[in-house]
Design an enzyme around this catalytic site. Structure first.
Site, PDB file in Angstrom:
ATOM      1  N   SER A  90       0.843  -1.197   0.000  1.00 21.45           N
ATOM      2  CA  SER A  90       0.000   0.000   0.000  1.00 21.45           C
ATOM      3  C   SER A  90       0.882   1.253   0.000  1.00 21.45           C
ATOM      4  O   SER A  90       1.853   1.318   0.763  1.00 21.45           O
ATOM      5  CB  SER A  90      -0.867  -0.033   1.263  1.00 21.45           C
ATOM      6  OG  SER A  90      -1.724   1.068   1.307  1.00 21.45           O
ATOM      7  N   CYS A 102     -10.056   0.760  20.417  1.00 18.92           N
ATOM      8  CA  CYS A 102     -11.314   1.041  21.103  1.00 18.92           C
ATOM      9  C   CYS A 102     -12.448   0.432  20.288  1.00 18.92           C
ATOM     10  O   CYS A 102     -12.753   0.890  19.204  1.00 18.92           O
ATOM     11  CB  CYS A 102     -11.488   2.548  21.214  1.00 18.92           C
ATOM     12  SG  CYS A 102     -12.600   3.015  22.501  1.00 18.92           S
TER      13      CYS A 102
HETATM   14  N1  PLP Z   1      -1.831  -4.851   6.371  1.00 18.03           N
HETATM   15  C1  PLP Z   1      -1.017  -4.248   7.267  1.00 18.03           C
HETATM   16  C2  PLP Z   1       0.076  -5.037   7.909  1.00 18.03           C
HETATM   17  C3  PLP Z   1      -1.206  -2.897   7.590  1.00 18.03           C
HETATM   18  O1  PLP Z   1      -0.426  -2.324   8.495  1.00 18.03           O
HETATM   19  C4  PLP Z   1      -2.261  -2.192   6.964  1.00 18.03           C
HETATM   20  C5  PLP Z   1      -2.536  -0.783   7.325  1.00 18.03           C
HETATM   21  O2  PLP Z   1      -2.325  -0.360   8.418  1.00 18.03           O
HETATM   22  C6  PLP Z   1      -3.054  -2.858   6.018  1.00 18.03           C
HETATM   23  C7  PLP Z   1      -2.815  -4.188   5.762  1.00 18.03           C
HETATM   24  C8  PLP Z   1      -4.156  -2.161   5.301  1.00 18.03           C
HETATM   25  O3  PLP Z   1      -3.660  -1.290   4.314  1.00 18.03           O
HETATM   26  P1  PLP Z   1      -4.576  -0.103   3.754  1.00 18.03           P
HETATM   27  O4  PLP Z   1      -4.567   0.958   4.804  1.00 18.03           O
HETATM   28  O5  PLP Z   1      -3.906   0.337   2.494  1.00 18.03           O
HETATM   29  O6  PLP Z   1      -5.901  -0.679   3.513  1.00 18.03           O
END
Ligand code: PLP
Length: 397
Positions: free
Chosen positions: A200, A326
């Site tokens: 991402s 929370c």
């Molecule tokens: N997987 C992990 C390990 C993450 O830290 C996050 C976001 O915090 C995500 C998936 C989700 O990504 P996105 O915010 O792009 O949906």
């Protein structure tokens, strides 16, 4: 301190000015739809493919195996749901871990409701998957192993190459959620035998709302979003050109600066950890001491509530996060901290500080001094601490 100190880079990062600059023309001048035939739009198709190429290079993938999505969450959903659907003839068993992000855990829970079986592996006290347990969990009907590259709360990095090798040996597909790791630590989908990888942009100074899924060539995964022929007919919807361009630029810059950033962040992180553990009593570091993301420090302070600490840090303009989430009015301790063996009360008193590349030692000193002061204040008000002191009196010689 007048300036805000942002130590929550695992939650999201600032978009780099160079990234915004690269994106801007694709909102205004270059607004063509990449699917259109005229030259004006063809430029945009090229921009999308250039970004795809830049991203593929970071993980040593073929650019044709990189598919843009709307988020890391979408990539995780797609990887897991489409794999079990496409390979249903092999079985209905999935292996994952207890410390995955909810994008994976809730997707697995969804599968369980639909007749799949999911094994959630334990981790050791540092948060590392127990390989012997993984081997024992593999069954003839196991279709997919999904293990995150690095944990978003405690920063622990998994032995991905070993897990990938094991999966490959047994003919099981291997997905890794690399949302926290992509652009921060070296990744090689070939050497590590990774079949599916999620990432991402907003975790590496790119824009929010754009992700990608790497799908190894030859996998018969179906489309997740049905519609037009975009993304080689596998993910329909007009391409988000400016965001894709931004992701490409952020990935390119992250790769170029990775080694030097890691060195600086590790030095700052270790300074922070050393001072915090030495100067705040009854404090522990969560996550593996060595195998952890360069910018991650996660602490538990006994006898305090992490939420109170966060609010008081916010009053000092320090942005951080805690392991607690929370949920509907009740404070649940983090599933990750419970999985590494912390008792509920200790898990409640946790603080995650995730550093960016430009934090200074002076800012870290201010943060450490603030945490010390607040923890002391909160403990002074804590009946648990009072009780502890009564049972363990400090005897002055
Ligand atoms: N997987 C992990 C390990 C993450 O830290 C996050 C976001 O915090 C995500 C998936 C989700 O990504 P996105 O915010 O792009 O949906």
């Amino acid at each position: 301190m007048d300036k805000m100190i942002y130590l929550d880079n695992a939650a999201t990062t600032a978009t780099r000015p160079e990234v915004v600059e690269a994106m801007t023309p694709y909102f205004t001048e270059n607004y063509g739809n990449p699917s259109s035939v005229y030259d004006f739009a063809a430029k945009n198709k090229k921009a999308v493919d250039d970004a795809r190429g830049a991203i593929a290079q970071v993980v040593n993938a073929d650019m044709r195996d990189v598919y843009f999505t709307g988020s890391g969450t979408e990539s995780d959903n797609w990887a897991i749901k489409a794999t079990v659907e496409a390979y249903a003839d092999r079985g209905k068993h999935v292996i994952t871990t207890k410390i995955e992000h909810h994008a994976v855990l809730h997707t697995c829970a969804y599968l369980e409701k639909r007749g799949f079986e999911v094994t959630y592996l334990d981790v050791d006290e540092g948060g590392i998957v127990k390989l012997e347990e993984l081997k024992r969990a593999i069954r003839p009907d196991t279709v997919l192993i999904s293990v995150m590259f690095a944990n978003n709360e405690i920063g622990t990095i998994q032995p991905i190459e070993t897990i990938g090798g094991l999966a490959r040996e047994r003919g099981i597909l291997f997905h890794t959620d690399a949302v926290q790791a992509f652009g921060q630590v070296p990744i090689d989908v070939e050497r590590m035998n990774i079949d599916l990888l999620s990432a991402s942009a907003h975790k590496l100074n790119g824009p929010k709302g754009i992700g990608f899924l790497y799908i190894r060539k030859g996998l018969k995964l179906g489309s997740f979003i049905h519609g037009g022929a975009q993304e080689r007919k596998r993910r329909a919807g007009t391409e988000n050109v400016p965001y894709i361009v931004g992701f490409g630029k952020a990935a390119e810059m992250a790769a170029q600066t990775m080694a030097e950033r890691a060195e600086r962040e590790i030095s700052n992180r270790d300074y922070l950890i050393k001072r915090m553990l030495a100067e705040v009593p009854y404090t522990r570091l969560n996550g593996d001491r060595v195998n952890r993301l360069p910018g991650n420090a996660n602490f538990s302070f006994q006898f305090i509530e992490g939420e109170s600490l966060l609010i008081m840090l916010d009053m000092k303009k320090i942005c951080a996060s805690s392991g607690s989430a929370c949920t509907s009015g009740s404070l649940d301790p983090s599933h990750v901290l419970l999985a590494i063996g912390l008792p509920h009360d200790v898990a409640h008193g946790s603080l995650r500080l995730t550093l960016g590349e430009d934090v200074t030692k002076e800012e870290l000193d201010y943060v450490i001094d603030s945490v010390k002061e607040i923890v002391e204040k909160l403990r002074d008000m804590s009946p648990l601490y009072e009780d502890f002191l009564r049972k363990h009196p400090v005897i002055d010689e």
